[in-house]
Design a protein around this motif. Sequence first.
Motif, PDB file in Angstrom:
ATOM      1  N   GLN A  82      44.712  23.145  63.151  1.00 53.60           N
ATOM      2  CA  GLN A  82      45.553  22.827  61.865  1.00 53.60           C
ATOM      3  C   GLN A  82      44.801  22.676  60.496  1.00 53.60           C
ATOM      4  N   LEU A  83      44.830  23.585  59.959  1.00 58.49           N
ATOM      5  CA  LEU A  83      43.947  23.867  58.657  1.00 58.49           C
ATOM      6  C   LEU A  83      44.545  24.462  57.385  1.00 58.49           C
ATOM      7  N   GLU A  84      44.031  24.169  56.284  1.00 57.83           N
ATOM      8  CA  GLU A  84      44.353  24.630  54.991  1.00 57.83           C
ATOM      9  C   GLU A  84      43.377  25.907  54.726  1.00 57.83           C
ATOM     10  N   LEU A  85      43.929  26.897  55.032  1.00 57.84           N
ATOM     11  CA  LEU A  85      43.408  28.222  54.850  1.00 57.84           C
ATOM     12  C   LEU A  85      43.459  29.146  53.563  1.00 57.84           C
ATOM     13  N   SER A  86      42.464  29.202  52.809  1.00 52.77           N
ATOM     14  CA  SER A  86      42.452  30.210  51.814  1.00 52.77           C
ATOM     15  C   SER A  86      41.652  31.270  51.822  1.00 52.77           C
ATOM     16  N   ILE A  87      42.152  32.552  50.944  1.00 49.70           N
ATOM     17  CA  ILE A  87      41.244  33.664  50.947  1.00 49.70           C
ATOM     18  C   ILE A  87      40.705  34.036  49.490  1.00 49.70           C
ATOM     19  N   VAL A  88      39.816  34.601  49.489  1.00 53.01           N
ATOM     20  CA  VAL A  88      39.065  35.155  48.085  1.00 53.01           C
ATOM     21  C   VAL A  88      38.779  36.718  48.405  1.00 53.01           C
ATOM     22  N   ASN A  89      39.336  37.521  47.780  1.00 46.70           N
ATOM     23  CA  ASN A  89      38.969  38.775  47.816  1.00 46.70           C
ATOM     24  C   ASN A  89      38.220  39.278  46.743  1.00 46.70           C
ATOM     25  N   THR A  90      36.746  39.295  46.682  1.00 50.58           N
ATOM     26  CA  THR A  90      35.908  39.362  45.433  1.00 50.58           C
ATOM     27  C   THR A  90      36.412  40.896  44.732  1.00 50.58           C
ATOM     28  N   GLN A  91      36.739  41.953  45.321  1.00 49.97           N
ATOM     29  CA  GLN A  91      37.116  42.897  44.566  1.00 49.97           C
ATOM     30  C   GLN A  91      38.246  42.655  43.486  1.00 49.97           C
ATOM     31  N   GLN A  92      39.394  42.350  44.475  1.00 46.33           N
ATOM     32  CA  GLN A  92      40.556  41.992  43.654  1.00 46.33           C
ATOM     33  C   GLN A  92      40.406  40.782  42.566  1.00 46.33           C
ATOM     34  N   ALA A  93      39.683  39.901  42.989  1.00 44.64           N
ATOM     35  CA  ALA A  93      39.370  38.725  41.897  1.00 44.64           C
ATOM     36  C   ALA A  93      38.810  39.269  40.752  1.00 44.64           C
ATOM     37  N   LEU A  94      37.815  40.351  40.917  1.00 47.14           N
ATOM     38  CA  LEU A  94      37.074  40.881  39.879  1.00 47.14           C
ATOM     39  C   LEU A  94      38.025  41.691  39.170  1.00 47.14           C
ATOM     40  N   ASN A  95      38.757  42.554  39.713  1.00 46.63           N
ATOM     41  CA  ASN A  95      39.632  43.087  38.989  1.00 46.63           C
ATOM     42  C   ASN A  95      40.667  42.290  37.959  1.00 46.63           C
ATOM     43  N   GLU A  96      40.926  41.202  38.544  1.00 43.12           N
ATOM     44  CA  GLU A  96      41.872  40.306  37.619  1.00 43.12           C
ATOM     45  C   GLU A  96      40.822  39.500  36.628  1.00 43.12           C
ATOM     46  N   TYR A  97      39.525  39.388  36.761  1.00 38.04           N
ATOM     47  CA  TYR A  97      38.680  38.892  35.980  1.00 38.04           C
ATOM     48  C   TYR A  97      38.310  39.837  34.784  1.00 38.04           C
ATOM     49  N   LEU A  98      38.264  40.995  34.942  1.00 37.63           N
ATOM     50  CA  LEU A  98      38.120  41.882  34.021  1.00 37.63           C
ATOM     51  C   LEU A  98      39.439  42.817  33.394  1.00 37.63           C
ATOM     52  N   LYS A  99      40.301  42.443  33.781  1.00 42.44           N
ATOM     53  CA  LYS A  99      41.567  43.158  33.419  1.00 42.44           C
ATOM     54  C   LYS A  99      41.665  43.281  31.734  1.00 42.44           C
ATOM     55  N   ASP A 100      41.409  42.459  31.038  1.00 48.18           N
ATOM     56  CA  ASP A 100      41.493  42.453  29.469  1.00 48.18           C
ATOM     57  C   ASP A 100      40.312  43.023  28.926  1.00 48.18           C
TER      58      ASP A 100
END
Length: 271
Positions: free
Chosen positions: A112-130
């Motif tokens: 029983q865990l609180e699991l999260s995920i970070v996809n670094t490429q998808q996150a980078l796309n969002e980070y650089l979107k502007d």
Amino acid sequence: MIHIVNGVSAAAALKNTFPETADQIISLPIDFSVGPITAIHLEHGVSIRADWEDSSFHPLNNRSGEALSIYQRSLKELKEVKNGEQLTIWTCENALEQIGLRIACFLLAGKQLELSIVNTQQALNEYLKDQEIQQTVRHSGECNAKQLAHFYNYSSLPITKDKRTAFEEDGKNLLHSTSQVRTWKNGEILEEAETRDDAFIIDCIKGQVAESAGNDYVDAIRVIGEAYGLSEQPISDSWIDYRIRSLIEAGQVAFIGGLQSMRSYKIKAVD
């Protein structure tokens, strides 16, 4: 918070990101994209993997002993994860990290865990979107500490129950895989022949020879460096060297010098 990350460089980058916190970082340093991964969560599977790396990679290039030791310690740490813990699994758009994500979920099944995920490429796309400049990373280890901290704070997504179940099932299937090479393509893990990279490597050899001012043979280390830098998916220098020696055995590549290390021989493609 417990972070699960694939690859030595990515683990080092995360340690630089959270140097003064109590966060635990569990590293899975094995390259799951090549070589045997059957039952790699069990002692006999790790032994099979070690034997394959010892027979395939040069002792001078082979860093598997340390990596496998870290991996076995990480397996123990995953078993010790307690119910109620918060975990973030880091991944990217490559087979190594996508397989690691799924194997980690399989090993955590039933907790029983609180699991999260970070996809670094998808996150980078969002980070650089502007921004005008866009960037692609082949693996999470290519991200800097500032970027990783931002991704953790703003791009971490909860793993839903259905998605976690799917990852666990994928992980179970992967641990029964008998293929030697696995590729991440269009959101899927594909099993491929061991010769997957051979044509690409031969093209790199021919390109280096063409640029070598009339020399028939070029240093293998130069070809390995070019193939490492140009490959779309992350591949190790040891893997490229292994495939070059396999091409030599197959008569598709000629060499001069000694094959005891990637720096001691020159190569050319056989027409």
